[in-house]
Design an enzyme around this catalytic site. Sequence first.
Site, mmCIF file in Angstrom:
data_model
loop_
_atom_site.group_PDB
_atom_site.id
_atom_site.type_symbol
_atom_site.label_atom_id
_atom_site.label_comp_id
_atom_site.label_asym_id
_atom_site.label_seq_id
_atom_site.Cartn_x
_atom_site.Cartn_y
_atom_site.Cartn_z
ATOM 1 N N THR A 598 48.577 -133.273 3.380
ATOM 2 C CA THR A 598 49.728 -132.578 3.955
ATOM 3 C C THR A 598 49.988 -131.252 3.236
ATOM 4 O O THR A 598 50.484 -130.304 3.835
ATOM 5 C CB THR A 598 50.990 -133.470 3.920
ATOM 6 O OG1 THR A 598 51.230 -133.893 2.585
ATOM 7 C CG2 THR A 598 50.829 -134.681 4.816
ATOM 8 N N GLN A 602 50.313 -127.632 5.010
ATOM 9 C CA GLN A 602 51.397 -126.668 4.788
ATOM 10 C C GLN A 602 50.825 -125.264 4.676
ATOM 11 O O GLN A 602 51.356 -124.311 5.250
ATOM 12 C CB GLN A 602 52.137 -126.988 3.484
ATOM 13 C CG GLN A 602 53.158 -128.070 3.605
ATOM 14 C CD GLN A 602 54.413 -127.546 4.277
ATOM 15 O OE1 GLN A 602 54.414 -127.246 5.465
ATOM 16 N NE2 GLN A 602 55.480 -127.433 3.539
ATOM 17 N N GLU A 669 57.557 -122.591 1.724
ATOM 18 C CA GLU A 669 57.813 -121.156 1.909
ATOM 19 C C GLU A 669 56.636 -120.300 1.424
ATOM 20 O O GLU A 669 56.245 -119.337 2.092
ATOM 21 C CB GLU A 669 59.096 -120.733 1.189
ATOM 22 C CG GLU A 669 60.241 -121.744 1.189
ATOM 23 C CD GLU A 669 60.837 -122.044 2.545
ATOM 24 O OE1 GLU A 669 60.772 -121.189 3.435
ATOM 25 O OE2 GLU A 669 61.361 -123.167 2.722
HETATM 26 MO MO1 MOS Z 1 63.232 -123.361 5.621
HETATM 27 S S1 MOS Z 1 63.571 -121.414 6.281
HETATM 28 O O1 MOS Z 1 64.084 -123.443 4.227
HETATM 29 O O2 MOS Z 1 63.517 -124.393 6.849
#
Ligand code: MOS
Length: 703
Positions: A598, A602, A669
Amino acid sequence: MLKEENDRVDGFLKVTGKAKYFAEYELPGLTYGVLVTSTITKGKIISLDTKAAEKAPGVIAVISHLNKPSAAAYEQEGGPQMKIFYTDKIFYNGQPIAIVIANTFERATYAASLVKATYAKEEFNTDFEKALKDPKAKKLQGQADYKRGEENAYKTAEVKLEERYFLPIETHNPMELHGIIADWRPNNQLTVYAKTQGVKATQGTIANVFKIPMENIRVNSEFVGGGFGMALRTWPLEIAAIMASKHIGKPVKVVITRMQMFTMVGNRPATIQTIGLGANKDGKLTGITHRAYGETSTYENFTEGVVNMAKFMYQCDHVNTSYAIVPVDLGVPIWMRGPGEATGAFALESAIDEMAHALDMDPLDFRIKNDPETDQQKNKPFSSKNIKEAYKIGAEKIGWHNRKNKPGSLIEGPWQTGYGVSVGVFNANRGKASVKGILKADGSLLLQSATSDIGPGTGTGMTLIANKLMKIPVNKITFELGDSSLPPAPSQGGSATLSTVGSAVNDVCVALKSAIAELAANSNMDATSNFVEVLKKNNLPQIEITKESQGGKEKDSYSMYSFSIHFVQVKVNKLTGVVKMSKIVSVGDSGTIVSPKTARSQMLGGAVGGIGMALTEESIIDHRYGRYINNNFADYHVPVNADVPEIDVNFINKPDPYINPMGAKGMGEIALIGFSAAVANAVFNATGKRIRTLPITPDKILA
Ligand code: MOS
């Protein structure tokens, strides 16, 4: 359940269609709500004719500001600012002005088309650039100004540059549309099936708006078909559905249209940034100035961390930043993957590349030369940072030695090849969460927490943490989430779920193990006895422990960030201006990799989102009407398989010694942050054209 170590716990359910998303719940007596929206951008509703809609077949009710059912918090200070159906004011085009409830979706849709509004129009502006130039337009401080050393030191540097970067509005386009099913019972018991990144947050918002106790509300959101940040708050359309259910005494389902996804649930705001960089001739940065203006709405402010990265990413004694927000007549923005940092990194990481070019240095060498040993903003050491190693791995995999520092050097027929690199960085967060662990005599472990999974694989990560600690086979472990009645956990946002909830899983497992060891000792059993034997010997069907877990003082001593390096190779067609991604190498420096499959996904998803941000995504408004004109999948381009080349994902995979027991930092992120700059830098390397306005479309290349 997991069959193999590295499987996804919900993979089977998802690919066979057994996973149930919010809109798939069939409640007895279910009704359907369709929103009527404003066709003007600013002004007032003068009249609203709902008679024809009310008489249409199957219609149960029409709700608007004319017959607003009570929602207590709306009358109070500090309640939701977008008071749906509580005002005749119009703040933006596409604002919900009524909801039509019918016994089928089709009937509700038809009846909604019969609602007629007349308006008193007012002058409006949806053009961000125009608002910026307008001296009368409000400019609100979005974040405190920051200064270290001298302000605007770049201006007096040996080598300097000052450039402006523009990012358009981008819209979240998860496959799953937004919406909710609300079932309000006469005793003020409310059950909702929602698309949310935080079941507890949704529960809290509803309790606040409708002034009913949290315990009366149950929020279910086991599977979420993508979020990207848009489901981090409860939107007016959800309040409308709940209001409607309360009003008619039946469950109401609202699923908005793809078009409404562009206006009702936020977006990444347009942002204009100026970067000033100064360096000496040896390639040492001597000044960084980062100024940003972000778009917001007139009725509610939205801010994000656009200028954060400039404060610590590079060694530099003179740094100053500022960030203001400028209201326009559009719906309020919201976080979108990598939120402000992704916006900021496009500008900063482009500018860094531009400076390397101005110095005639390899941009990788320039970055390494200015890589900080400590965080100068916080004046603390980094808890862990392996950027230089990551640069090395990525450079080798992409074949950086093939890159020529002189732009436009690699040409084959009409195709120009270029290489680009950029850094991504995001706060390594750890919040507070509770997890319940139930260890059973049948050899299984059940873990429960009111966390979410918008796709990164929360259940899989948690299962693997427990598997490692408890030595229980993965197919005997179940992790339950997405239900507000489970032990509390924060929303899934800011790349913090694995760190936050994973730590609580860790703590529960440690506690369960010591409970078993104690039971074993008390019943004269060997300390190595299996928990099944221990429970059986003690006639216990199960033991149950709940743990709340949160970070300690480590943030006082260390600066904690996750890092990523994106290397890309592009081919730009000289004749058509088309940019083809030909190779991507991403390197994640995010501590221990708990769940390799996973985690890799990502990074893949971040790169795909990054391609969209760099090359295609832009929500376009016709400013004469204040309306989106490409609010559909045909005209708003997200990358498809054919746009995505081989993506080589690598991880440093070294534990962070301080962040949490797993040593794992967030990844959601950083997978996206910085990526668009790597593409812009590669396009420059291929063609000598520096594109500072996203997306990098063929017209800009050919211009
Ligand atoms: Mo994210 S923009 O913290 O879902």
